[in-house]
Design an enzyme around this catalytic site. Structure first.
Site, mmCIF file in Angstrom:
data_model
loop_
_atom_site.group_PDB
_atom_site.id
_atom_site.type_symbol
_atom_site.label_atom_id
_atom_site.label_comp_id
_atom_site.label_asym_id
_atom_site.label_seq_id
_atom_site.Cartn_x
_atom_site.Cartn_y
_atom_site.Cartn_z
ATOM 1 N N LYS A 9 0.838 -1.203 0.000
ATOM 2 C CA LYS A 9 0.000 0.000 0.000
ATOM 3 C C LYS A 9 0.880 1.264 0.000
ATOM 4 O O LYS A 9 2.092 1.178 0.224
ATOM 5 C CB LYS A 9 -0.931 -0.035 1.214
ATOM 6 C CG LYS A 9 -1.937 -1.198 1.175
ATOM 7 C CD LYS A 9 -2.931 -1.074 2.326
ATOM 8 C CE LYS A 9 -3.938 -2.214 2.305
ATOM 9 N NZ LYS A 9 -4.953 -2.053 3.363
ATOM 10 N N TYR A 49 -12.374 -2.515 -3.653
ATOM 11 C CA TYR A 49 -12.901 -2.576 -2.286
ATOM 12 C C TYR A 49 -14.438 -2.576 -2.250
ATOM 13 O O TYR A 49 -15.024 -2.144 -1.252
ATOM 14 C CB TYR A 49 -12.357 -1.399 -1.475
ATOM 15 C CG TYR A 49 -10.921 -1.594 -1.002
ATOM 16 C CD1 TYR A 49 -10.541 -2.746 -0.302
ATOM 17 C CD2 TYR A 49 -9.947 -0.628 -1.216
ATOM 18 C CE1 TYR A 49 -9.243 -2.930 0.144
ATOM 19 C CE2 TYR A 49 -8.637 -0.798 -0.770
ATOM 20 C CZ TYR A 49 -8.299 -1.953 -0.088
ATOM 21 O OH TYR A 49 -7.005 -2.130 0.361
ATOM 22 N N PHE A 57 -15.543 3.306 7.071
ATOM 23 C CA PHE A 57 -14.174 3.624 6.666
ATOM 24 C C PHE A 57 -13.967 3.598 5.147
ATOM 25 O O PHE A 57 -12.847 3.800 4.669
ATOM 26 C CB PHE A 57 -13.181 2.674 7.352
ATOM 27 C CG PHE A 57 -13.414 1.210 7.072
ATOM 28 C CD1 PHE A 57 -12.869 0.603 5.950
ATOM 29 C CD2 PHE A 57 -14.170 0.437 7.943
ATOM 30 C CE1 PHE A 57 -13.070 -0.743 5.697
ATOM 31 C CE2 PHE A 57 -14.380 -0.919 7.695
ATOM 32 C CZ PHE A 57 -13.834 -1.508 6.564
ATOM 33 N N ARG A 85 -1.507 -14.706 3.702
ATOM 34 C CA ARG A 85 -2.302 -14.034 4.746
ATOM 35 C C ARG A 85 -1.647 -14.232 6.123
ATOM 36 O O ARG A 85 -1.616 -13.318 6.933
ATOM 37 C CB ARG A 85 -3.739 -14.582 4.769
ATOM 38 C CG ARG A 85 -4.507 -14.361 3.478
ATOM 39 C CD ARG A 85 -5.227 -13.062 3.410
ATOM 40 N NE ARG A 85 -6.228 -12.906 4.439
ATOM 41 C CZ ARG A 85 -6.995 -11.825 4.558
ATOM 42 N NH1 ARG A 85 -6.848 -10.816 3.705
ATOM 43 N NH2 ARG A 85 -7.894 -11.738 5.511
ATOM 44 N N THR A 91 -5.370 -8.034 10.094
ATOM 45 C CA THR A 91 -5.654 -6.753 9.430
ATOM 46 C C THR A 91 -5.233 -5.563 10.291
ATOM 47 O O THR A 91 -4.624 -4.613 9.806
ATOM 48 C CB THR A 91 -7.162 -6.647 9.107
ATOM 49 O OG1 THR A 91 -7.516 -7.762 8.296
ATOM 50 C CG2 THR A 91 -7.492 -5.364 8.366
ATOM 51 N N ARG A 102 2.635 -7.060 9.011
ATOM 52 C CA ARG A 102 1.923 -5.983 9.724
ATOM 53 C C ARG A 102 2.366 -5.895 11.181
ATOM 54 O O ARG A 102 2.414 -4.808 11.758
ATOM 55 C CB ARG A 102 0.414 -6.210 9.632
ATOM 56 C CG ARG A 102 -0.149 -5.931 8.231
ATOM 57 C CD ARG A 102 -1.490 -6.562 8.074
ATOM 58 N NE ARG A 102 -2.188 -6.188 6.847
ATOM 59 C CZ ARG A 102 -3.228 -6.844 6.379
ATOM 60 N NH1 ARG A 102 -3.696 -7.911 7.026
ATOM 61 N NH2 ARG A 102 -3.811 -6.461 5.265
ATOM 62 N N ASN A 112 -1.936 -0.211 6.960
ATOM 63 C CA ASN A 112 -1.456 -1.530 7.408
ATOM 64 C C ASN A 112 -0.547 -2.203 6.375
ATOM 65 O O ASN A 112 -0.475 -3.419 6.303
ATOM 66 C CB ASN A 112 -2.628 -2.425 7.833
ATOM 67 C CG ASN A 112 -3.586 -2.717 6.690
ATOM 68 O OD1 ASN A 112 -3.451 -2.176 5.602
ATOM 69 N ND2 ASN A 112 -4.544 -3.590 6.930
ATOM 70 N N HIS A 115 -1.911 -5.414 1.281
ATOM 71 C CA HIS A 115 -3.205 -6.067 1.048
ATOM 72 C C HIS A 115 -2.939 -7.437 0.422
ATOM 73 O O HIS A 115 -2.021 -7.584 -0.374
ATOM 74 C CB HIS A 115 -4.070 -5.252 0.080
ATOM 75 C CG HIS A 115 -5.262 -6.016 -0.417
ATOM 76 N ND1 HIS A 115 -6.446 -6.089 0.295
ATOM 77 C CD2 HIS A 115 -5.429 -6.811 -1.506
ATOM 78 C CE1 HIS A 115 -7.289 -6.877 -0.365
ATOM 79 N NE2 HIS A 115 -6.693 -7.327 -1.464
ATOM 80 N N GLU A 126 -9.300 -10.010 -8.134
ATOM 81 C CA GLU A 126 -8.326 -8.926 -7.958
ATOM 82 C C GLU A 126 -7.198 -9.008 -8.989
ATOM 83 O O GLU A 126 -6.755 -7.987 -9.510
ATOM 84 C CB GLU A 126 -7.786 -8.957 -6.515
ATOM 85 C CG GLU A 126 -8.876 -8.592 -5.514
ATOM 86 C CD GLU A 126 -8.507 -8.840 -4.052
ATOM 87 O OE1 GLU A 126 -7.391 -9.332 -3.787
ATOM 88 O OE2 GLU A 126 -9.347 -8.547 -3.188
HETATM 89 P P1 CMP Z 1 -7.283 -4.612 3.414
HETATM 90 O O1 CMP Z 1 -6.818 -6.011 3.639
HETATM 91 O O2 CMP Z 1 -6.645 -3.844 2.330
HETATM 92 O O3 CMP Z 1 -8.862 -4.633 3.166
HETATM 93 C C1 CMP Z 1 -9.728 -3.603 3.597
HETATM 94 C C2 CMP Z 1 -9.019 -2.530 4.328
HETATM 95 O O4 CMP Z 1 -9.811 -1.613 5.022
HETATM 96 C C3 CMP Z 1 -8.151 -3.149 5.389
HETATM 97 O O5 CMP Z 1 -7.059 -3.808 4.785
HETATM 98 C C4 CMP Z 1 -7.796 -1.924 6.253
HETATM 99 O O6 CMP Z 1 -6.595 -1.317 5.862
HETATM 100 C C5 CMP Z 1 -8.928 -0.947 5.925
HETATM 101 N N1 CMP Z 1 -9.634 -0.465 7.100
HETATM 102 C C6 CMP Z 1 -9.680 0.821 7.483
HETATM 103 N N2 CMP Z 1 -10.411 0.935 8.593
HETATM 104 C C7 CMP Z 1 -10.848 -0.304 8.929
HETATM 105 C C8 CMP Z 1 -11.644 -0.821 9.978
HETATM 106 N N3 CMP Z 1 -12.152 -0.040 10.942
HETATM 107 N N4 CMP Z 1 -11.856 -2.149 10.003
HETATM 108 C C9 CMP Z 1 -11.344 -2.961 9.025
HETATM 109 N N5 CMP Z 1 -10.591 -2.506 8.009
HETATM 110 C C10 CMP Z 1 -10.346 -1.195 7.967
#
Ligand code: CMP
Length: 143
Positions: A9, A49, A57, A85, A91, A102, A112, A115, A126
């Site tokens: 990211k 997304y 968010f 993963r 996450t 992470r 974070n 992805h 994707e």
């Molecule tokens: P990612 O795996 O890219 O998929 C969705 C993204 O939403 C996740 O990583 C986080 O970076 C982002 N995100 C931001 N805020 C939140 C939240 N409150 N809960 C979960 N994901 C969040």
């Protein structure tokens, strides 16, 4: 062979973590079959997304992922979706164990670092969103 989509990211690119992250997956034994540094349009971000549309968010997620270059990758290998993963960690970096990407490099759930696809279906979706078939290189890798 199983494939997954991984993306460093904008925070990871800004902090110079691309090489470190690529290195972890190479050393694990996975095969890199596609990669590019790119910026993501709002349209692509919203499509990528789509499952989070309507969540509180969502807007900040789209703003952040379009804020600077990302490093998009396709990796291949046995059980690569689940293993990647695990290597990424939870996450929310606050919950991610040390030793995971992470856990080692992230601080907040928004920024974070990386992805990764969470299922076969999302990996296929994707990969085709981000890469043309001619951008994926099939080759033999020893070891
Ligand atoms: P990612 O795996 O890219 O998929 C969705 C993204 O939403 C996740 O990583 C986080 O970076 C982002 N995100 C931001 N805020 C939140 C939240 N409150 N809960 C979960 N994901 C969040």
């Amino acid at each position: 062979m199983e494939k997954t989509f991984l993306m460093v990211k904008p925070d990871g690119v800004q902090r110079g973590l691309v090489g470190e992250i690529v290195s972890r997956f190479e050393k694990k034994g996975f095969k890199l079959i596609g990669s590019k540094l790119m910026t993501i349009s709002s349209e692509l971000a919203s499509e990528h997304y789509a499952e989070h549309e309507g969540k509180p968010f969502f807007n900040s997620l789209v703003t952040f992922i379009t804020s600077g270059p990302v490093f998009a990758m396709v990796w291949e290998g046995e059980n690569v979706i689940a293993t990647a993963r695990q290597m990424m960690g939870k996450t929310n970096p606050q919950d991610a164990l040390p030793g995971t990407i992470r856990g080692d490099y992230g601080l907040t759930v928004g920024k974070n670092v990386i992805h990764g696809s969470d299922s076969t279906e999302s990996a296929e979706r994707e990969i085709s969103l981000f890469f043309n078939t001619e951008e994926l290189i099939e080759y033999k890798k020893d070891g």
